[in-house]
Design a protein around this motif. Structure first.
Motif, mmCIF file in Angstrom:
data_model
loop_
_atom_site.group_PDB
_atom_site.id
_atom_site.type_symbol
_atom_site.label_atom_id
_atom_site.label_comp_id
_atom_site.label_asym_id
_atom_site.label_seq_id
_atom_site.Cartn_x
_atom_site.Cartn_y
_atom_site.Cartn_z
ATOM 1 N N PRO A 16 0.808 -1.225 0.000
ATOM 2 C CA PRO A 16 0.000 0.000 0.000
ATOM 3 C C PRO A 16 0.840 1.274 0.000
ATOM 4 C CG PRO A 16 0.044 -0.938 2.186
ATOM 5 C CD PRO A 16 0.751 -1.921 1.288
ATOM 6 N N ASN A 17 2.135 1.162 0.314
ATOM 7 C CA ASN A 17 3.005 2.343 0.370
ATOM 8 C C ASN A 17 3.430 2.831 -1.015
ATOM 9 O OD1 ASN A 17 2.824 2.151 3.136
ATOM 10 N ND2 ASN A 17 4.770 1.092 3.362
ATOM 11 N N LEU A 18 3.080 2.087 -2.064
ATOM 12 C CA LEU A 18 3.461 2.484 -3.418
ATOM 13 C C LEU A 18 2.705 3.721 -3.888
ATOM 14 C CD1 LEU A 18 3.587 -0.982 -5.221
ATOM 15 C CD2 LEU A 18 5.502 0.405 -4.449
ATOM 16 N N GLY A 19 1.545 3.961 -3.314
ATOM 17 C CA GLY A 19 0.731 5.095 -3.743
ATOM 18 C C GLY A 19 -0.368 4.627 -4.683
ATOM 19 N N GLU A 20 -1.416 5.436 -4.773
ATOM 20 C CA GLU A 20 -2.614 5.061 -5.509
ATOM 21 C C GLU A 20 -2.357 4.780 -6.986
ATOM 22 O OE1 GLU A 20 -6.832 7.160 -5.802
ATOM 23 O OE2 GLU A 20 -5.978 7.271 -3.784
ATOM 24 N N GLU A 21 -1.551 5.626 -7.631
ATOM 25 C CA GLU A 21 -1.293 5.450 -9.067
ATOM 26 C C GLU A 21 -0.556 4.149 -9.354
ATOM 27 O OE1 GLU A 21 0.543 8.714 -11.099
ATOM 28 O OE2 GLU A 21 -0.953 10.139 -10.379
ATOM 29 N N ILE A 26 -0.532 -1.581 -11.232
ATOM 30 C CA ILE A 26 -0.275 -3.015 -11.038
ATOM 31 C C ILE A 26 -1.560 -3.817 -11.240
ATOM 32 C CG2 ILE A 26 0.327 -4.774 -9.318
ATOM 33 C CD1 ILE A 26 2.416 -2.776 -8.235
ATOM 34 N N VAL A 27 -2.673 -3.344 -10.661
ATOM 35 C CA VAL A 27 -3.960 -4.038 -10.808
ATOM 36 C C VAL A 27 -4.355 -4.092 -12.286
ATOM 37 C CG1 VAL A 27 -6.429 -3.930 -10.274
ATOM 38 C CG2 VAL A 27 -4.745 -3.508 -8.462
ATOM 39 N N GLU A 28 -4.209 -2.975 -12.994
ATOM 40 C CA GLU A 28 -4.550 -2.928 -14.422
ATOM 41 C C GLU A 28 -3.654 -3.853 -15.235
ATOM 42 O OE1 GLU A 28 -7.212 -1.527 -15.852
ATOM 43 O OE2 GLU A 28 -7.822 -0.928 -13.839
ATOM 44 N N LYS A 29 -2.383 -3.927 -14.854
ATOM 45 C CA LYS A 29 -1.440 -4.816 -15.547
ATOM 46 C C LYS A 29 -1.922 -6.260 -15.483
ATOM 47 C CE LYS A 29 3.129 -6.831 -14.863
ATOM 48 N NZ LYS A 29 4.431 -6.725 -14.226
ATOM 49 N N PHE A 30 -2.356 -6.699 -14.300
ATOM 50 C CA PHE A 30 -2.794 -8.084 -14.162
ATOM 51 C C PHE A 30 -4.156 -8.331 -14.803
ATOM 52 C CE2 PHE A 30 0.566 -8.134 -10.936
ATOM 53 C CZ PHE A 30 1.292 -9.196 -11.448
ATOM 54 N N LYS A 31 -5.044 -7.335 -14.755
ATOM 55 C CA LYS A 31 -6.325 -7.481 -15.461
ATOM 56 C C LYS A 31 -6.071 -7.663 -16.955
ATOM 57 C CE LYS A 31 -8.725 -3.967 -13.305
ATOM 58 N NZ LYS A 31 -9.853 -3.046 -13.130
ATOM 59 N N LEU A 58 4.985 -4.692 7.179
ATOM 60 C CA LEU A 58 3.743 -3.970 6.871
ATOM 61 C C LEU A 58 2.555 -4.687 7.493
ATOM 62 C CD1 LEU A 58 4.387 -3.183 3.097
ATOM 63 C CD2 LEU A 58 4.448 -1.559 4.986
ATOM 64 N N ARG A 59 1.616 -3.912 8.034
ATOM 65 C CA ARG A 59 0.415 -4.477 8.644
ATOM 66 C C ARG A 59 -0.781 -4.441 7.688
ATOM 67 N NH1 ARG A 59 0.503 -7.779 12.092
ATOM 68 N NH2 ARG A 59 -1.458 -7.206 13.021
ATOM 69 N N GLU A 60 -0.675 -3.676 6.586
ATOM 70 C CA GLU A 60 -1.781 -3.543 5.644
ATOM 71 C C GLU A 60 -1.325 -3.878 4.231
ATOM 72 O OE1 GLU A 60 -4.751 -0.166 7.365
ATOM 73 O OE2 GLU A 60 -3.042 0.563 6.225
ATOM 74 N N GLY A 61 -2.297 -4.235 3.403
ATOM 75 C CA GLY A 61 -2.022 -4.493 1.998
ATOM 76 C C GLY A 61 -3.239 -4.142 1.174
ATOM 77 N N TYR A 62 -3.044 -3.927 -0.121
ATOM 78 C CA TYR A 62 -4.140 -3.620 -1.036
ATOM 79 C C TYR A 62 -4.532 -4.911 -1.754
ATOM 80 C CZ TYR A 62 -7.035 -1.083 -4.327
ATOM 81 O OH TYR A 62 -8.107 -0.630 -5.045
ATOM 82 N N TYR A 63 -5.745 -5.384 -1.484
ATOM 83 C CA TYR A 63 -6.210 -6.684 -1.975
ATOM 84 C C TYR A 63 -7.053 -6.545 -3.244
ATOM 85 C CZ TYR A 63 -5.095 -8.965 2.505
ATOM 86 O OH TYR A 63 -4.453 -9.485 3.599
ATOM 87 N N THR A 64 -6.837 -7.455 -4.194
ATOM 88 C CA THR A 64 -7.671 -7.523 -5.397
ATOM 89 C C THR A 64 -7.970 -8.991 -5.701
ATOM 90 O OG1 THR A 64 -6.625 -5.538 -6.298
ATOM 91 C CG2 THR A 64 -7.860 -6.923 -7.839
ATOM 92 N N THR A 85 7.079 -9.273 -10.133
ATOM 93 C CA THR A 85 6.532 -7.915 -10.141
ATOM 94 C C THR A 85 6.788 -7.240 -8.801
ATOM 95 O OG1 THR A 85 4.787 -8.568 -11.699
ATOM 96 C CG2 THR A 85 4.447 -6.521 -10.461
ATOM 97 N N ASP A 86 7.550 -6.140 -8.833
ATOM 98 C CA ASP A 86 7.796 -5.380 -7.605
ATOM 99 C C ASP A 86 6.470 -4.834 -7.085
ATOM 100 O OD1 ASP A 86 10.511 -5.779 -7.678
ATOM 101 O OD2 ASP A 86 10.937 -3.900 -8.720
#
Length: 97
Positions: A16-21, A26-31, A58-64, A85-86
């Motif tokens: 989640p520290n990578l930032g919204e963009e 990354i999500v779009e890449k995998f879609k 890290l205690r949090e992550g962005y899940y998809t 993928t970094d």
């Protein structure tokens, strides 16, 4: 004999520290990767969630969560791309058939 598509679902956790963009990229890449190699059935962005245990301090992550259909050979390639993928902290691919 024609190859039959299998039904799969995958969940991946992005730092989640990578930032919204960067997370969106990354999500779009995998879609796009899944769409190029099969059919995306559904995409469910769970957003930032607290993890059960720390990963890389890290205690949090962005899940998809993505449900898809593809040839049985594709999940191995998807897993390989997750690993190189970094920003992808964890991933899992499950066959639903």
């Amino acid at each position: 004999m024609a190859k039959v598509n299998g039904k799969y679902e995958t969940i991946f956790i992005v730092n989640p520290n990578l930032g919204e963009e960067a997370i969106t990229a990354i999500v779009e890449k995998f879609k796009a990767l899944i769409a190029d190699n099969g059919t995306v059935v559904s995409v469910d962005d769970w957003g930032k969630r607290r993890m059960a245990y720390e990963i890389n301090d890290l205690r949090e992550g962005y899940y998809t969560l993505i449900e898809f259909e593809s040839l049985p050979s594709f999940p191995a390639e998807l897993d390989r791309v997750y690993k190189i993928t970094d920003g992808v902290m964890r991933s899992i691919i499950v066959c639903k058939d």
